[in-house]
Design a protein around this motif. Structure first.
Motif, PDB file in Angstrom:
ATOM      1  N   ARG A  73      36.763 -32.526  -7.160  1.00 23.40           N
ATOM      2  CA  ARG A  73      35.373 -32.727  -6.741  1.00 23.40           C
ATOM      3  C   ARG A  73      35.004 -34.192  -6.515  1.00 23.40           C
ATOM      4  O   ARG A  73      33.843 -34.543  -6.553  1.00 23.40           O
ATOM      5  CB  ARG A  73      34.434 -32.093  -7.754  1.00 23.40           C
ATOM      6  CG  ARG A  73      34.630 -30.586  -7.788  1.00 23.40           C
ATOM      7  CD  ARG A  73      33.460 -29.895  -8.398  1.00 23.40           C
ATOM      8  NE  ARG A  73      33.573 -28.467  -8.246  1.00 23.40           N
ATOM      9  CZ  ARG A  73      34.392 -27.674  -8.894  1.00 23.40           C
ATOM     10  NH1 ARG A  73      35.250 -28.187  -9.747  1.00 23.40           N
ATOM     11  NH2 ARG A  73      34.378 -26.370  -8.705  1.00 23.40           N
ATOM     12  N   ASN A  74      36.012 -35.039  -6.290  1.00 19.58           N
ATOM     13  CA  ASN A  74      35.751 -36.433  -5.927  1.00 19.58           C
ATOM     14  C   ASN A  74      34.806 -37.113  -6.927  1.00 19.58           C
ATOM     15  O   ASN A  74      33.856 -37.785  -6.543  1.00 19.58           O
ATOM     16  CB  ASN A  74      35.180 -36.496  -4.502  1.00 19.58           C
ATOM     17  CG  ASN A  74      35.287 -37.874  -3.897  1.00 19.58           C
ATOM     18  OD1 ASN A  74      36.106 -38.673  -4.308  1.00 19.58           O
ATOM     19  ND2 ASN A  74      34.446 -38.159  -2.918  1.00 19.58           N
ATOM     20  N   THR A  75      35.075 -36.898  -8.204  1.00 18.18           N
ATOM     21  CA  THR A  75      34.207 -37.412  -9.261  1.00 18.18           C
ATOM     22  C   THR A  75      35.016 -38.223 -10.272  1.00 18.18           C
ATOM     23  O   THR A  75      36.080 -37.792 -10.705  1.00 18.18           O
ATOM     24  CB  THR A  75      33.508 -36.253  -9.997  1.00 18.18           C
ATOM     25  OG1 THR A  75      32.768 -35.492  -9.050  1.00 18.18           O
ATOM     26  CG2 THR A  75      32.575 -36.746 -11.079  1.00 18.18           C
ATOM     27  N   SER A  76      34.500 -39.371 -10.637  1.00 14.45           N
ATOM     28  CA  SER A  76      35.065 -40.159 -11.733  1.00 14.45           C
ATOM     29  C   SER A  76      34.138 -39.992 -12.935  1.00 14.45           C
ATOM     30  O   SER A  76      32.920 -39.957 -12.776  1.00 14.45           O
ATOM     31  CB  SER A  76      35.137 -41.640 -11.358  1.00 14.45           C
ATOM     32  OG  SER A  76      36.040 -41.825 -10.302  1.00 14.45           O
ATOM     33  N   ILE A  77      34.739 -39.887 -14.117  1.00 12.73           N
ATOM     34  CA  ILE A  77      33.948 -39.662 -15.327  1.00 12.73           C
ATOM     35  C   ILE A  77      34.192 -40.803 -16.300  1.00 12.73           C
ATOM     36  O   ILE A  77      35.335 -41.160 -16.577  1.00 12.73           O
ATOM     37  CB  ILE A  77      34.319 -38.319 -15.988  1.00 12.73           C
ATOM     38  CG1 ILE A  77      34.107 -37.175 -15.004  1.00 12.73           C
ATOM     39  CG2 ILE A  77      33.503 -38.110 -17.260  1.00 12.73           C
ATOM     40  CD1 ILE A  77      34.653 -35.850 -15.487  1.00 12.73           C
ATOM     41  N   ILE A  78      33.099 -41.337 -16.816  1.00 14.20           N
ATOM     42  CA  ILE A  78      33.157 -42.345 -17.873  1.00 14.20           C
ATOM     43  C   ILE A  78      32.555 -41.696 -19.119  1.00 14.20           C
ATOM     44  O   ILE A  78      31.390 -41.325 -19.134  1.00 14.20           O
ATOM     45  CB  ILE A  78      32.379 -43.618 -17.487  1.00 14.20           C
ATOM     46  CG1 ILE A  78      32.986 -44.230 -16.217  1.00 14.20           C
ATOM     47  CG2 ILE A  78      32.377 -44.612 -18.643  1.00 14.20           C
ATOM     48  CD1 ILE A  78      32.172 -45.360 -15.630  1.00 14.20           C
ATOM     49  N   PHE A  79      33.391 -41.529 -20.129  1.00 15.10           N
ATOM     50  CA  PHE A  79      32.987 -40.874 -21.372  1.00 15.10           C
ATOM     51  C   PHE A  79      32.926 -41.943 -22.450  1.00 15.10           C
ATOM     52  O   PHE A  79      33.952 -42.508 -22.821  1.00 15.10           O
ATOM     53  CB  PHE A  79      34.020 -39.791 -21.717  1.00 15.10           C
ATOM     54  CG  PHE A  79      33.682 -38.970 -22.921  1.00 15.10           C
ATOM     55  CD1 PHE A  79      32.815 -37.895 -22.820  1.00 15.10           C
ATOM     56  CD2 PHE A  79      34.252 -39.246 -24.152  1.00 15.10           C
ATOM     57  CE1 PHE A  79      32.515 -37.115 -23.930  1.00 15.10           C
ATOM     58  CE2 PHE A  79      33.964 -38.477 -25.260  1.00 15.10           C
ATOM     59  CZ  PHE A  79      33.090 -37.406 -25.143  1.00 15.10           C
ATOM     60  N   VAL A  80      31.737 -42.252 -22.922  1.00 19.70           N
ATOM     61  CA  VAL A  80      31.546 -43.315 -23.910  1.00 19.70           C
ATOM     62  C   VAL A  80      31.505 -42.689 -25.297  1.00 19.70           C
ATOM     63  O   VAL A  80      30.714 -41.776 -25.553  1.00 19.70           O
ATOM     64  CB  VAL A  80      30.242 -44.095 -23.633  1.00 19.70           C
ATOM     65  CG1 VAL A  80      30.064 -45.208 -24.656  1.00 19.70           C
ATOM     66  CG2 VAL A  80      30.248 -44.651 -22.214  1.00 19.70           C
ATOM     67  N   SER A  81      32.374 -43.191 -26.183  1.00 24.70           N
ATOM     68  CA  SER A  81      32.475 -42.632 -27.522  1.00 24.70           C
ATOM     69  C   SER A  81      32.719 -43.740 -28.533  1.00 24.70           C
ATOM     70  O   SER A  81      33.405 -44.713 -28.237  1.00 24.70           O
ATOM     71  CB  SER A  81      33.633 -41.629 -27.559  1.00 24.70           C
ATOM     72  OG  SER A  81      33.941 -41.268 -28.871  1.00 24.70           O
ATOM     73  N   GLN A  82      32.191 -43.584 -29.709  1.00 22.03           N
ATOM     74  CA  GLN A  82      32.416 -44.550 -30.776  1.00 22.03           C
ATOM     75  C   GLN A  82      33.711 -44.261 -31.531  1.00 22.03           C
ATOM     76  O   GLN A  82      34.154 -45.066 -32.321  1.00 22.03           O
ATOM     77  CB  GLN A  82      31.250 -44.522 -31.768  1.00 22.03           C
ATOM     78  CG  GLN A  82      29.937 -44.939 -31.174  1.00 22.03           C
ATOM     79  CD  GLN A  82      29.902 -46.412 -30.818  1.00 22.03           C
ATOM     80  OE1 GLN A  82      30.504 -47.231 -31.496  1.00 22.03           O
ATOM     81  NE2 GLN A  82      29.204 -46.752 -29.760  1.00 22.03           N
ATOM     82  N   SER A  83      34.296 -43.115 -31.281  1.00 23.34           N
ATOM     83  CA  SER A  83      35.488 -42.709 -32.022  1.00 23.34           C
ATOM     84  C   SER A  83      36.701 -42.648 -31.102  1.00 23.34           C
ATOM     85  O   SER A  83      36.616 -42.157 -29.982  1.00 23.34           O
ATOM     86  CB  SER A  83      35.259 -41.340 -32.653  1.00 23.34           C
ATOM     87  OG  SER A  83      36.372 -40.960 -33.412  1.00 23.34           O
ATOM     88  N   THR A  84      37.819 -43.133 -31.599  1.00 20.63           N
ATOM     89  CA  THR A  84      39.055 -43.102 -30.829  1.00 20.63           C
ATOM     90  C   THR A  84      39.791 -41.787 -31.047  1.00 20.63           C
ATOM     91  O   THR A  84      40.345 -41.220 -30.127  1.00 20.63           O
ATOM     92  CB  THR A  84      39.971 -44.270 -31.265  1.00 20.63           C
ATOM     93  OG1 THR A  84      39.211 -45.466 -31.267  1.00 20.63           O
ATOM     94  CG2 THR A  84      41.141 -44.406 -30.327  1.00 20.63           C
ATOM     95  N   PHE A  85      39.813 -41.336 -32.266  1.00 20.18           N
ATOM     96  CA  PHE A  85      40.508 -40.108 -32.616  1.00 20.18           C
ATOM     97  C   PHE A  85      39.537 -39.155 -33.301  1.00 20.18           C
ATOM     98  O   PHE A  85      38.771 -39.551 -34.166  1.00 20.18           O
ATOM     99  CB  PHE A  85      41.684 -40.396 -33.555  1.00 20.18           C
ATOM    100  CG  PHE A  85      42.689 -41.333 -32.962  1.00 20.18           C
ATOM    101  CD1 PHE A  85      43.592 -40.878 -32.022  1.00 20.18           C
ATOM    102  CD2 PHE A  85      42.717 -42.659 -33.331  1.00 20.18           C
ATOM    103  CE1 PHE A  85      44.521 -41.745 -31.459  1.00 20.18           C
ATOM    104  CE2 PHE A  85      43.643 -43.528 -32.784  1.00 20.18           C
ATOM    105  CZ  PHE A  85      44.546 -43.067 -31.852  1.00 20.18           C
ATOM    106  N   LEU A  86      39.601 -37.919 -32.911  1.00 29.69           N
ATOM    107  CA  LEU A  86      38.741 -36.911 -33.497  1.00 29.69           C
ATOM    108  C   LEU A  86      39.563 -35.641 -33.635  1.00 29.69           C
ATOM    109  O   LEU A  86      40.312 -35.284 -32.727  1.00 29.69           O
ATOM    110  CB  LEU A  86      37.534 -36.677 -32.582  1.00 29.69           C
ATOM    111  CG  LEU A  86      36.406 -35.830 -33.112  1.00 29.69           C
ATOM    112  CD1 LEU A  86      35.715 -36.541 -34.268  1.00 29.69           C
ATOM    113  CD2 LEU A  86      35.400 -35.567 -32.013  1.00 29.69           C
ATOM    114  N   ASP A  87      39.442 -34.969 -34.736  1.00 31.42           N
ATOM    115  CA  ASP A  87      40.191 -33.737 -34.959  1.00 31.42           C
ATOM    116  C   ASP A  87      39.467 -32.589 -34.267  1.00 31.42           C
ATOM    117  O   ASP A  87      38.742 -31.815 -34.890  1.00 31.42           O
ATOM    118  CB  ASP A  87      40.339 -33.468 -36.459  1.00 31.42           C
ATOM    119  CG  ASP A  87      41.290 -32.329 -36.738  1.00 31.42           C
ATOM    120  OD1 ASP A  87      42.106 -32.007 -35.857  1.00 31.42           O
ATOM    121  OD2 ASP A  87      41.206 -31.755 -37.836  1.00 31.42           O
ATOM    122  N   SER A  88      39.648 -32.523 -32.945  1.00 32.29           N
ATOM    123  CA  SER A  88      38.963 -31.518 -32.141  1.00 32.29           C
ATOM    124  C   SER A  88      39.837 -31.186 -30.938  1.00 32.29           C
ATOM    125  O   SER A  88      40.309 -32.085 -30.241  1.00 32.29           O
ATOM    126  CB  SER A  88      37.612 -32.069 -31.672  1.00 32.29           C
ATOM    127  OG  SER A  88      37.138 -31.375 -30.556  1.00 32.29           O
TER     128      SER A  88
END
Length: 121
Positions: A73-88
């Motif tokens: 879909r010609n989309t770039s996503i920027i996902f901002v998170s305070q955590s590097t690793f998450l048990d999910s």
């Protein structure tokens, strides 16, 4: 550019006024289809979707967004998170489908960056 936030900041108004973002929405829509409808008008020119404070907005469909929006879909996503690793499992799928991971300096726990660098090699 679509900016999805958890907590509104005065900076959002400035970005809208300057035309740097086209739409600002509080929280991710509750369904994949609703998000797709939100982003669809921007597909032709290439959409940029920013999910700020992504962990607080984690929806079950979000990994599917990373898998499909970026490739079909010609989309770039920027996902901002305070955590590097998450048990999910969902966070793991997002991480696995990320093309780039940008880490900012954190003096509290540099071992997470070392661990991430080790995984990248």
């Amino acid at each position: 550019m679509i900016y999805i936030y958890a907590a509104r900041s005065p900076l959002i108004e400035v970005l809208l006024e300057l035309g740097l973002i086209h739409k600002a929405v509080k929280n991710l829509p509750s369904t994949y289809e609703a998000l797709e409808k939100l982003v669809a008008p921007f597909y032709n020119d290439g959409a940029i979707l920013i999910v700020d404070d992504g962990l607080s907005q984690m929806e079950d469909y979000l990994p599917q967004v990373f898998e499909e929006f970026t490739s079909k879909r010609n989309t770039s996503i920027i996902f901002v998170s305070q955590s590097t690793f998450l048990d999910s499992a969902n966070f793991r799928r997002i991480s696995d489908n990320s093309r780039y991971i940008i880490c900012l300096r954190n003096k509290r726990n540099p071992s997470k960056i070392r661990s991430l660098a080790h995984q990248a090699m």
